[in-house]
Design an enzyme around this catalytic site. Structure first.
Site, mmCIF file in Angstrom:
data_model
loop_
_atom_site.group_PDB
_atom_site.id
_atom_site.type_symbol
_atom_site.label_atom_id
_atom_site.label_comp_id
_atom_site.label_asym_id
_atom_site.label_seq_id
_atom_site.Cartn_x
_atom_site.Cartn_y
_atom_site.Cartn_z
ATOM 1 N N GLY A 195 -5.190 51.731 -30.578
ATOM 2 C CA GLY A 195 -3.810 51.476 -30.982
ATOM 3 C C GLY A 195 -2.805 52.237 -30.145
ATOM 4 C CD GLU A 196 -3.708 56.232 -31.424
ATOM 5 O OE1 GLU A 196 -4.574 55.405 -31.046
ATOM 6 O OE2 GLU A 196 -3.806 56.877 -32.488
ATOM 7 C CB THR A 197 -4.860 52.671 -25.381
ATOM 8 O OG1 THR A 197 -5.645 53.851 -25.556
ATOM 9 C CG2 THR A 197 -4.950 52.223 -23.926
ATOM 10 C CB VAL A 243 1.221 54.684 -23.992
ATOM 11 C CG1 VAL A 243 1.511 55.585 -25.179
ATOM 12 C CG2 VAL A 243 -0.261 54.629 -23.677
#
EC number: 2.4.99.12
Length: 439
Positions: A67-69, A72
């Site tokens: 999710g974070e990847t 960003v």
């Protein structure tokens, strides 16, 4: 200024990390055996590089998982457009695969070093980043302290602070202040998140909104989608996505409750696909016929459950339905991100335990695109209502698309907040000879 007690506690943590470093190999070997570490790249976790550092300015991005990847990636592309090199670290094999698929050679990928002083020091000594940009809520004491010691600006983007994390930090407020005072900037998702970071000692905090709203819709293979749609034909469908333990059984109960009335196909996409064997066993014991994506099974009319047991194909599964229940919300806590189903044209259902995405759900609910359910019985009623009521379903879908559109803008706000740190690197990068800048 941090308290002596906090500095002492962090010093003990750092020393313990140095002492423990020789023993960590066994732990990583265990994780490798479980398929949680990539054997050929295991040394990266100790800070050893497996790629060359390019010449010129370099920004270190860290994103813990998938999710974070995803969040960003647009920001990484903005930085790369300014001729600044990027190294992206992640902590899981799935996020490494996603990075390879989505950004390829646009950034160098490495696994994040363990939060042990020798590993972090080795990593920073080799890569010498000009700036560290960390996604969401990753606060690792040894890493924060080592970056601070080297006076490398460290910035949290898309930052969020869950109820549980905030309560935990409040019990150790002096340690939180000693760590958070090292952050050059926090760019928070919401006003609530921003206030919590300020309360814990962060000095410079702004609000941007959620970067995940500004990401591209998840990709899919058009030929695979067409094949499955042909196999499904006129059958009604609904999906339970990002499910945790207990929620797959709830989906099975909903399926059996509604099967005689609707003859629907139920799509289940567990948050952790490695649980798929046990999930299938549970479903089969209930007399349900299961097709699995990894087996390339045909979705014949007698199939009850399509088990989406792959990584990175949420774009496929959500395009097969217009009704999606988002998991980790009925029997687990915290919730999962509802933005992908909303932006892909799904009416969203969820349990009430969505603390980690409270503001996003509030915005969707205010628009009328998301509905909360208390239990399995209420979920079954919600799914049935949306399957048989075309107008209500379409209204929720349209409201979701409008709500997502209204929430966009976080990428622009984030880039603007980063300019004092990024603009000098852009100038430096563009003054380099072209061959050096290309690294």
């Amino acid at each position: 200024m941090s308290s002596p007690r906090a500095r002492f506690a962090l010093g003990v943590y750092r020393t313990a990390g140095v002492v423990a470093s020789p023993l960590v190999g066994a732990y990583l070997a265990y994780r490798t055996a479980k398929g949680k570490e990539e054997r050929a790249r295991r040394t990266e976790r100790f800070g050893y590089a497996s790629a060359n550092r390019p010449q010129g300015p370099l920004v270190w991005f860290h994103a813990a998982s998938v999710g974070e990847t995803n969040a960003v990636i647009p920001l990484i592309r903005e930085i790369r457009r300014r001729d600044i090199h990027v190294i992206l670290t992640t902590g899981t094999i799935t996020s490494a695969k996603l990075a390879a698929e989505r950004i390829g050679n646009e950034a160098i990928h490495q696994y994040v070093p363990l939060d042990l002083k020798p590993a972090v020091s080795r990593f920073l000594e080799y890569w010498q980043p000009d700036c560290a940009i960390i996604a969401e809520s990753e606060i690792w004491p040894a890493t924060v302290m080592e970056l601070g010691r080297r006076r490398i600006p460290q910035i949290l983007v898309n930052a969020r602070m869950s109820d549980r994390s905030f309560a935990r930090w409040q019990r150790r407020v002096s340690i939180a202040e000693a760590l958070f005072e090292n952050l050059a900037l926090v760019i928070a998702q919401s006003d609530i998140d921003a206030e919590r970071f300020r309360d814990l000692g962060a000095r410079h905090v702004t609000t941007s909104g959620n970067l995940k709203v500004d990401t591209d819709a998840p990709p899919y293979d058009a030929s695979v989608l067409a094949r499955y749609k042909k196999q499904i034909g006129d059958r009604k469908t609904w999906a339970a996505i990002s499910t945790f333990e207990g929620e797959e059984n709830a989906a099975a109960v909903v399926h059996r409750t509604l099967k005689e009335r609707n003859g629907q196909l139920t799509i289940i996409v567990p948050r952790h696909p490695e649980r798929s064997d046990e999930i299938e066993e549970m479903l089969v014991k209930q007399g349900l016929k299961v097709a699995r994506r990894t087996r390339n099974d045909v979705l014949s009319p007698d199939i009850d459950i399509f088990l989406g047991d792959t990584i990175g194909e949420m774009g496929l599964y959500l395009r097969l339905t217009e009704v999606a229940f988002v998991g980790r919300s009925l029997f687990a806590e915290g919730g999962q991100n509802p933005l992908e189903p909303a932006m892909l044209g799904c009416a969203v259902l969820s349990g009430s335990n969505v603390q980690n995405f409270r503001e996003t759900y509030q915005k969707l609910a205010r628009r009328g695109s998301a509905r909360m359910v208390r239990d399995t019985e209420m979920l079954a009623k919600g799914v049935h209502y949306l399957l048989i009521n075309d107008e209500a379903r379409r209204n929720m879908i349209e409201a979701g698309i409008m709500a997502v559109q209204e929430m966009r803008g976080a990428l622009t706000a984030t880039v603007k907040s980063l300019e004092p740190y990024i603009n000098p690197l852009t100038v430096k990068a563009r003054l380099l000879p072209k061959t050096m800048a290309e690294g």
